[in-house]
Structures are given as C-alpha cells and as structure tokens.
Design an enzyme around this catalytic site. Sequence first.
Site, PDB file in Angstrom:
ATOM      1  N   GLU A 239       0.664  -1.229  -0.134  1.00 19.69           N
ATOM      2  CA  GLU A 239       0.075   0.171  -0.097  1.00 19.69           C
ATOM      3  C   GLU A 239       0.996   1.338   0.078  1.00 19.69           C
ATOM      4  OE1 GLU A 239      -3.850   0.189   2.222  1.00 19.69           O
ATOM      5  OE2 GLU A 239      -3.543  -1.830   2.857  1.00 19.69           O
ATOM      6  N   HIS A 255       6.626 -27.015   4.594  1.00 21.87           N
ATOM      7  CA  HIS A 255       5.903 -28.024   4.061  1.00 21.87           C
ATOM      8  C   HIS A 255       5.433 -27.789   2.876  1.00 21.87           C
ATOM      9  CE1 HIS A 255       6.540 -29.945   7.857  1.00 21.87           C
ATOM     10  NE2 HIS A 255       6.444 -28.773   8.295  1.00 21.87           N
ATOM     11  N   LYS A 349     -13.644   0.359  -4.413  1.00 25.30           N
ATOM     12  CA  LYS A 349     -14.994   0.473  -3.357  1.00 25.30           C
ATOM     13  C   LYS A 349     -16.004   1.225  -4.229  1.00 25.30           C
ATOM     14  CE  LYS A 349     -12.494   0.017   0.762  1.00 25.30           C
ATOM     15  NZ  LYS A 349     -11.979   0.413   2.167  1.00 25.30           N
TER      16      LYS A 349
HETATM   17  O1  PA5 Z   1      -5.362   0.511   4.087  1.00 22.23           O
HETATM   18  C1  PA5 Z   1      -6.368   0.737   3.540  1.00 22.23           C
HETATM   19  O2  PA5 Z   1      -6.863   1.684   2.926  1.00 22.23           O
HETATM   20  C2  PA5 Z   1      -7.344  -0.583   3.370  1.00 22.23           C
HETATM   21  O3  PA5 Z   1      -6.567  -1.955   3.632  1.00 22.23           O
HETATM   22  C3  PA5 Z   1      -8.493  -0.610   4.510  1.00 22.23           C
HETATM   23  O4  PA5 Z   1      -8.116  -0.570   5.864  1.00 22.23           O
HETATM   24  C4  PA5 Z   1      -9.587  -1.397   4.160  1.00 22.23           C
HETATM   25  O5  PA5 Z   1      -9.963  -1.362   2.827  1.00 22.23           O
HETATM   26  C5  PA5 Z   1     -10.791  -1.391   5.234  1.00 22.23           C
HETATM   27  O6  PA5 Z   1     -11.170  -0.173   5.277  1.00 22.23           O
HETATM   28  P1  PA5 Z   1     -11.566   0.559   6.589  1.00 22.23           P
HETATM   29  O7  PA5 Z   1     -10.173   0.347   7.355  1.00 22.23           O
HETATM   30  O8  PA5 Z   1     -11.888   1.739   6.432  1.00 22.23           O
HETATM   31  O9  PA5 Z   1     -12.677  -0.313   7.061  1.00 22.23           O
END
Ligand code: PA5
Length: 356
Positions: A239, A255, A349
Amino acid sequence: MKNLVDSPGEVSRIDTSGMLDVVKGFPGQIKEALEIRPEPARMPSADGINSVVVLGMGGSGISGDVVGAACAGSLKVPLVTVKGYHLPDHVGPDTLVFAVSYSGNTEETLDCFGRASARGARLVAVTSGGRLAELALEGGVPIYRIPPGFQPRASLGYLFVPIVSALEQMGAVSGVARGLKEALPMLERRSEEYGPDVPMEENPAKRLAVGLVNSLPVIYGQEGALAVAARRWKAQVNENAKVPAFDNWFPELNHNETVGWQNHAGICSMCHLVMLRQPEEHPRVSLRVDITSELISGSVGHVTQVYARGDTGIERLLDIIYLGDFMSVYLAIELEQDPTPVTRIEKLKRRLADAG
Ligand code: PA5
C-alpha cells in the site's frame, strides 16, 4: 550520489501528505489511544465467553492479528480475526465481537457486524465514524471513537489499542496495556533511530528499503508474532510503495513453499527474501530457518535477516512492525511514489458501491 531517502527536499516532494510524519508519530498514537474511552461507557461482560472475534479488513483487520499476538499468554480463549463476508458458525451470545473499521463503511465488516448482532453476540465497535458508528449508536453498542483524517494503515495504534483496553477492562486479559505503556520509551527511541534524520548507513529502515528496490519482497515470519509482523510488512509494502510482496511463515512454509523455489529461475532471482527473526526462537524453528536459507539461497536473489529488538514480547512485536512501517515508506520514496494515496482500493470500493 545521495539516495532520495537521505534528501529532505526529495522526501517532502514525494511524500506530499506527510506519511513519514504520521509513521513517526506511532508511539504518540499508542499513548493517545490508551486514553480513549468507549461511549457509552457500559461495556458487555466477558464472563463465560467462548472466543473473541475481530471483524476487519486490510489496515483495520491487521489490528485483530496484532491484538492476538500482543495478548498471547494472557487471553485464555481463542481470538479469531475475520477478514471477509463469512461470520464463523460458532459466533453467538457467548462471543465477544469487535467490529473494527477505520472508515466505518467497509462492507464485509458491516455485513458480519449485522449478522453477529442478529445472533446476539456481545458487540464493541472501533471506528472513526461512518455507517458502523451509526449502527452502533442505534444498537447501544459501545464505540471506541478514533480520530478521523488518517489512512487506516497509518492508524494501527488507534485501531488495536482500544481492543486491548476493552479486554483489560472486561478482565479478559491483564498486564497487556501496561506492557504497551512500558514499550513507549523504546518506541520513541526507535522513532529517532529509524527516522528521516538518520542517514542510510546508520538507519536499518532506509538500508532495507534501498535493498528492496527492483525486487519482489518475500517476507518470512514465524508462527506467532513474527507471522503477524510479516503480514504487516507485506501489506505496508503493497500500500505504501505500491509494489507486489508476499509473506509466509515458519514452520508451515517448510511443508510447501520451500520446494517452490526450484523452478522459474528468472522470477526467483528477482525475489528478495526477508527473514524476520527474534532472539528467543523455538530452537527447531531456528534450525529450520538456517537449513532453509542454505537450501534456497542459490535460487533467490537475496536473503536478508532482520531481528526484532526489545526486552519483552510486546516490545519486539512493536519494534519489528515499526521498522517495517518506516521501511515501506522509504521504499515508496526511493521509487518516487507518494506513499499515501491508495487509488486502486478507492476505485474498487466505488465500483462495488455503484454495482449496488
Ligand atoms: O489501508 C487501506 O486503506 C485498506 O486496507 C482499508 O483498511 C480496508 O479497505 C478497510 O477499510 P477500513 O479500514 O476503512 O475499514
């Protein structure tokens, strides 16, 4: 020539939203999160619970894994993190369920929250707002309200500490919050050691990042806390640096994956294996790491060993997570990639929402 990570001008040109500063603030975030109280203050009881379930995805879901690792040895019932739409069949009135969503709008988490509520589970929410906060208010579910305006992955302290506080308050664990407080001076030291002012030669986070440029990071942890840390490193590299990365853990990988390095020599040689280690390992796991390194070192491009440091299990867990967080931001900077935006997650999303 200087690396980008060592040039303050380049760092601020690339890291336009200041992810590095947010990462630096991790110890302060934990300190602040320890003071967050639920609203309303009335919490469900943990008497007679058969398990703790944490609902959460991505940057929020990892908080469940971190709590599981931090509370190992204190929590006497299983803790399961649910990262998807399926609420396990055992969830019912004797289950303590934490719904964790930074935005409060993550559909998988909301789905499971609704089903857990219908089954009479004992609920607690951790969120900055959104639909989860609305549903919790309507249902009289206590909310740990955390500050808005951060990326979920940059809010780890806000997300996991309230779960620990709640478990402490309910008497389901003891000494874990104290362990977190005691880890703060160590984390504050690390925020300097791994921070932007320390040049690459003396800064392990920068050195690791520069070593990972143009490679496919594969992070190996070990069962327990280091497997959680490996998962966090992988996700942070994905990310923040927008780079593919994979994780696995000992002894399970012995394994299957150990054999998988035998073919596709070109791809294997692009991989940089990072072995997460700690001073007190299960002796058979230590031996496995050594033997595996020998067996596969001719196939993978690089192998680097990284040791978690600290006097307690909690310190070592937080130290290695913190190192990985800094590393992933430095990797982004070396790649001239702004660490903050996650455009693809947002697009995905939106498209899911449009699809109804
Ligand atoms: O880092 C991110 O933006 C994502 O991994 C979010 O955490 C994930 O999509 C879930 O969203 P939220 O943390 O708002 O529930």
